[in-house]
Design an enzyme around this catalytic site. Structure first.
Site, PDB file in Angstrom:
ATOM      1  N   ASP A 186     -35.253 -68.593  15.364  1.00 45.16           N
ATOM      2  CA  ASP A 186     -36.359 -67.795  14.865  1.00 45.16           C
ATOM      3  C   ASP A 186     -36.445 -66.413  15.502  1.00 45.16           C
ATOM      4  O   ASP A 186     -36.350 -66.287  16.727  1.00 45.16           O
ATOM      5  CB  ASP A 186     -37.655 -68.566  15.170  1.00 45.16           C
ATOM      6  CG  ASP A 186     -38.875 -67.924  14.565  1.00 45.16           C
ATOM      7  OD1 ASP A 186     -38.995 -67.950  13.340  1.00 45.16           O
ATOM      8  OD2 ASP A 186     -39.706 -67.387  15.330  1.00 45.16           O
TER       9      ASP A 186
ATOM     10  N   ASP B 188     -35.873 -75.862  14.240  1.00 41.79           N
ATOM     11  CA  ASP B 188     -36.197 -74.453  14.402  1.00 41.79           C
ATOM     12  C   ASP B 188     -36.308 -74.172  15.892  1.00 41.79           C
ATOM     13  O   ASP B 188     -37.004 -74.897  16.610  1.00 41.79           O
ATOM     14  CB  ASP B 188     -37.540 -74.174  13.715  1.00 41.79           C
ATOM     15  CG  ASP B 188     -37.532 -72.884  12.929  1.00 41.79           C
ATOM     16  OD1 ASP B 188     -37.300 -71.842  13.559  1.00 41.79           O
ATOM     17  OD2 ASP B 188     -37.763 -72.926  11.713  1.00 41.79           O
TER      18      ASP B 188
ATOM     19  N   HIS C  85     -39.652 -70.115   3.667  1.00 40.51           N
ATOM     20  CA  HIS C  85     -41.085 -70.293   3.897  1.00 40.51           C
ATOM     21  C   HIS C  85     -41.810 -68.984   4.208  1.00 40.51           C
ATOM     22  O   HIS C  85     -43.023 -68.992   4.400  1.00 40.51           O
ATOM     23  CB  HIS C  85     -41.280 -71.278   5.050  1.00 40.51           C
ATOM     24  CG  HIS C  85     -40.822 -70.692   6.348  1.00 40.51           C
ATOM     25  ND1 HIS C  85     -39.499 -70.389   6.613  1.00 40.51           N
ATOM     26  CD2 HIS C  85     -41.515 -70.298   7.447  1.00 40.51           C
ATOM     27  CE1 HIS C  85     -39.410 -69.853   7.806  1.00 40.51           C
ATOM     28  NE2 HIS C  85     -40.605 -69.788   8.342  1.00 40.51           N
ATOM     29  N   ASP C  86     -41.066 -67.891   4.332  1.00 43.06           N
ATOM     30  CA  ASP C  86     -41.677 -66.580   4.586  1.00 43.06           C
ATOM     31  C   ASP C  86     -41.645 -65.693   3.349  1.00 43.06           C
ATOM     32  O   ASP C  86     -42.080 -64.537   3.412  1.00 43.06           O
ATOM     33  CB  ASP C  86     -40.903 -65.828   5.685  1.00 43.06           C
ATOM     34  CG  ASP C  86     -41.091 -66.435   7.059  1.00 43.06           C
ATOM     35  OD1 ASP C  86     -42.129 -67.077   7.290  1.00 43.06           O
ATOM     36  OD2 ASP C  86     -40.188 -66.252   7.897  1.00 43.06           O
TER      37      ASP C  86
ATOM     38  N   GLU D 292     -31.978 -66.054  12.522  1.00 42.67           N
ATOM     39  CA  GLU D 292     -32.859 -65.252  11.673  1.00 42.67           C
ATOM     40  C   GLU D 292     -32.800 -63.834  12.217  1.00 42.67           C
ATOM     41  O   GLU D 292     -33.485 -63.494  13.177  1.00 42.67           O
ATOM     42  CB  GLU D 292     -34.297 -65.781  11.712  1.00 42.67           C
ATOM     43  CG  GLU D 292     -35.158 -65.087  10.666  1.00 42.67           C
ATOM     44  CD  GLU D 292     -36.659 -65.130  10.939  1.00 42.67           C
ATOM     45  OE1 GLU D 292     -37.413 -65.020   9.993  1.00 42.67           O
ATOM     46  OE2 GLU D 292     -37.061 -65.249  12.101  1.00 42.67           O
TER      47      GLU D 292
HETATM   48  O1  TEU Z   1     -40.219 -64.887  11.000  1.00 38.86           O
HETATM   49  C1  TEU Z   1     -39.967 -63.654  11.617  1.00 38.86           C
HETATM   50  C2  TEU Z   1     -40.590 -62.528  10.983  1.00 38.86           C
HETATM   51  O2  TEU Z   1     -40.352 -61.422  11.396  1.00 38.86           O
HETATM   52  C3  TEU Z   1     -41.549 -62.796   9.856  1.00 38.86           C
HETATM   53  O3  TEU Z   1     -42.815 -62.891  10.387  1.00 38.86           O
HETATM   54  C4  TEU Z   1     -41.514 -61.726   8.850  1.00 38.86           C
HETATM   55  O4  TEU Z   1     -41.855 -60.498   9.415  1.00 38.86           O
HETATM   56  C5  TEU Z   1     -42.508 -62.026   7.779  1.00 38.86           C
HETATM   57  O5  TEU Z   1     -42.407 -63.362   7.426  1.00 38.86           O
HETATM   58  C6  TEU Z   1     -42.239 -61.169   6.581  1.00 38.86           C
HETATM   59  O6  TEU Z   1     -42.509 -61.846   5.434  1.00 38.86           O
HETATM   60  C7  TEU Z   1     -40.186 -66.019  11.778  1.00 38.86           C
HETATM   61  C8  TEU Z   1     -40.651 -67.225  11.000  1.00 38.86           C
HETATM   62  O7  TEU Z   1     -39.770 -67.480   9.950  1.00 38.86           O
HETATM   63  C9  TEU Z   1     -42.057 -67.029  10.559  1.00 38.86           C
HETATM   64  O8  TEU Z   1     -42.522 -68.072   9.761  1.00 38.86           O
HETATM   65  C10 TEU Z   1     -42.894 -66.878  11.804  1.00 38.86           C
HETATM   66  O9  TEU Z   1     -44.190 -66.542  11.429  1.00 38.86           O
HETATM   67  C11 TEU Z   1     -42.353 -65.823  12.746  1.00 38.86           C
HETATM   68  O10 TEU Z   1     -40.957 -65.905  12.940  1.00 38.86           O
HETATM   69  C12 TEU Z   1     -42.983 -65.987  14.105  1.00 38.86           C
HETATM   70  O11 TEU Z   1     -42.464 -67.118  14.731  1.00 38.86           O
END
Ligand code: TEU
Ligand code: CA
Length: 558
Positions: free
Chosen positions: A201, A98, A330-331, A258
């Protein structure tokens, strides 16, 4: 389209903290991953993306990096990482890390030095502004995790710094060439080590609208979504092009961005032969039902919206490049819980969902546990939640006047912790995730029913179905059509039916009855072979196919 080594591959996302714990401390680790490489190989995985394992205070589970050049001790050592790279290579597998470059941790040495001397060189690595008590902040953008994106710079009463995410994740100032150079050197250092590439990311956030300015408030907090400024910020392509030129292209690295809400005109710059990344995730279905008010107000997704959204989104990259396709990460909540209507989750319906997204054009990513059909966590109390995003959205729901119980229920539909619970390896204590004590996050109580041991080797299991899907895309007989063939929706108007052609040297018809009731589907031609079926048999007449509830078929047509 120019062919690339990764086009026909299968990718897998590991969330290291929750995958496999080798030393009994309740936290998944690198030796745990190494021990499962043969398992992943068996599943048909070629490319493995690891969520962050760098040194981190874990305010956002590793997405707050305090040292890009080291492994956090809870995950292992650099020797373990080298071992993982070597063991993967032995098996013809590729490791992708990542790349979190929009922000670092407030415990990174750069930020510490910036706090010591905001006017010195490290002050310019961040967005630091002068501010005096009583004055408005530099702008009213809301952090993604709630509250203003500005906080007081530690040790300074008259300065604030920007964080679009958690306050322990200060944004890096990409306008500063010295900062960009530091990042490129770090990226190249990893690629030289043998890393295949990166998942990048939150990359769309690196270009800020400058000078800062307010937008109309969109909630009672007087703040506005950062999306407004992203929509107006111009010039990200200059940063991305330099990034690709200085790093990825030199190594022919595989990269997947992403990218949320991409502007249509940006696609050719983002992916494909001229793109800065090899691929980018298609988040179109992940956004479905979302509300500006917050997670609590999100609408559930119907099968038809899922279908329409997939098709429309694919159209945007047709002839340009390859998406990376997902139903969860994971989000996100678990795809099986989100896209299959409540109460209809079964191995049969999960196979249908799997087949429908896996055979779309693009690179299929499997998120750990998806291959055994892991489902959302039945949270009963907010204290069971670790994720900062869920906790802030829970507060948004309470502020909107919801009762705590209802707020919890509504918000947890989208909780990021749904997918972060430990992998369910078997039916033993803690689902076989850890030999030792307490897993860092509670195991889903359904592990006695849903676990790998229960499915591995059982011919009709979801796990074995995922293996078949991966094998099918690699089968020399179908590879050309499934990897490079065009996508043509079939009977897109028929309710709860998702069907499409993949047309290459063969004509394949992928069809799924996305409901419990049976339904008939007209057949466009003669069936030459049934290549995949999630049920024991099927019924067809000359011109019609009878599909049982949640039946999924891949047909080769004459
Ligand atoms: O996610 C980017 C992001 O915009 C997310 O926070 C999203 O808004 C949220 O998950 C909605 O469900 C990335 C990573 O995948 C995430 O795990 C991190 O928290 C974020 O960046 C910050 O690095
Ligand atoms: Ca451990």
């Amino acid at each position: 389209m120019e062919k690339k080594w990764w086009h026909g591959k299968t990718a897998y996302q590991i969330y290291p903290k929750s995958f496999c714990d080798s030393n009994g401390d309740g936290i998944g680790d690198l030796p745990g991953i190494i021990g499962k490489l043969d398992y992943l190989k068996e599943l048909g995985v070629d490319i493995i993306w690891l969520s962050p394992i760098y040194c981190s205070p874990m305010a956002d589970q590793g997405y707050d990096i305090s040292d890009y050049y080291n492994i956090d001790p809870q995950f292992g050592t650099m020797e373990d990482m080298d071992e993982l790279l070597a063991q993967a290579k032995k098996r013809d597998m590729y490791i992708v890390m990542d790349l979190v470059a929009n922000h670092c941790s407030d415990e990174h040495i750069w930020f510490k030095k910036a706090c010591e001397d905001p006017d010195g060189p490290y002050g310019k690595y961040f967005f630091i502004e002068e501010w005096h008590q009583g004055e408005p902040l530099p702008c009213n953008w809301r952090s993604y995790f709630g509250g203003s994106c500005w906080d007081k710079l530690p040790g300074h009463e008259d300065r604030v710094y920007m964080h679009l995410f958690h306050k322990k994740q200060p944004d890096l100032n990409w306008e500063n060439p010295a900062l960009r150079r530091e990042l490129y050197d770090m990226i190249n250092w990893w690629l030289d080590k043998g890393l295949a590439g990166f998942r990048i990311d939150a990359i769309i956030n690196i270009k800020k609208l400058l000078p800062f300015r307010d937008f109309p408030a969109d909630r009672a907090d007087g703040l506005c979504s950062a999306q407004y400024m992203l929509d107006e910020a111009e010039g990200i392509e200059v940063f991305l092009d330099e990034l690709a030129r200085e790093t990825f292209r030199k190594h022919d690295a595989f990269t997947v961005g992403e990218v949320f809400n991409p502007r249509p005109e940006h696609f050719p710059m983002l992916l494909g032969p001229k793109g800065c990344f090899s691929s980018m995730f298609d988040f179109s279905t992940a956004f479905l039902g979302g509300s500006d008010k917050g997670w609590y107000a999100a609408e559930d997704v119907t099968p038809d919206r899922f279908k329409e959204t997939c098709f429309a989104s694919q159209k945007l990259v047709e002839g340009i490049g390859f998406y990376s396709n997902i139903i969860e990460n994971h989000d996100e909540p678990r795809g099986a819980s989100r896209y299959i209507p409540a109460g209809e989750q079964s191995e049969t319906s999960k196979k249908l969902l799997a087949g429908l997204y896996f055979l779309l054009p693009g690179l299929p990513f499997i998120y750990q546990g998806q291959e055994i059909g892991m489902e959302d966590m039945p949270f009963t109390d907010i204290s069971q939640v670790d994720d900062v995003n869920t906790i802030s959205e829970y507060q948004v729901a309470l502020d909107a006047g919801l009762e705590p119980k209802e707020a919890l229920r509504l918000v947890c539909r989208l909780s990021r912790d749904n997918s972060r619970t430990p992998f369910q390896w078997d039916g033993s204590a803690n689902a076989g995730f850890t030999a030792g004590g307490k897993p860092w996050l509670g195991v889903n109580p359904n592990y006695t029913r849903i676990n790998l041991a229960q499915q591995r080797g059982r011919e009709d299991s979801l796990y074995e179905f995922y293996r078949s899907l991966s094998a099918l895309r690699k089968d020399p007989a179908y590879r050309e059509s499934l990897v490079y063939g065009s996508l043509v929706p079939y009977l897109p108007e028929q309710k709860n039916l998702m069907a499409y052609y993949r047309k290459g040297d063969k004509t394949l018809l992928v069809c799924g009855n996305f409901q419990t009731a049976p339904q008939d589907m007209a057949l466009p031609g003669k069936v030459k072979a049934v290549i995949l079926n999630n049920l024991p048999g099927y019924e067809a007449e000359e011109r019609a196919l009878h599909l049982e509830g949640y039946q999924f078929l891949v047909l080769e047509l004459e």
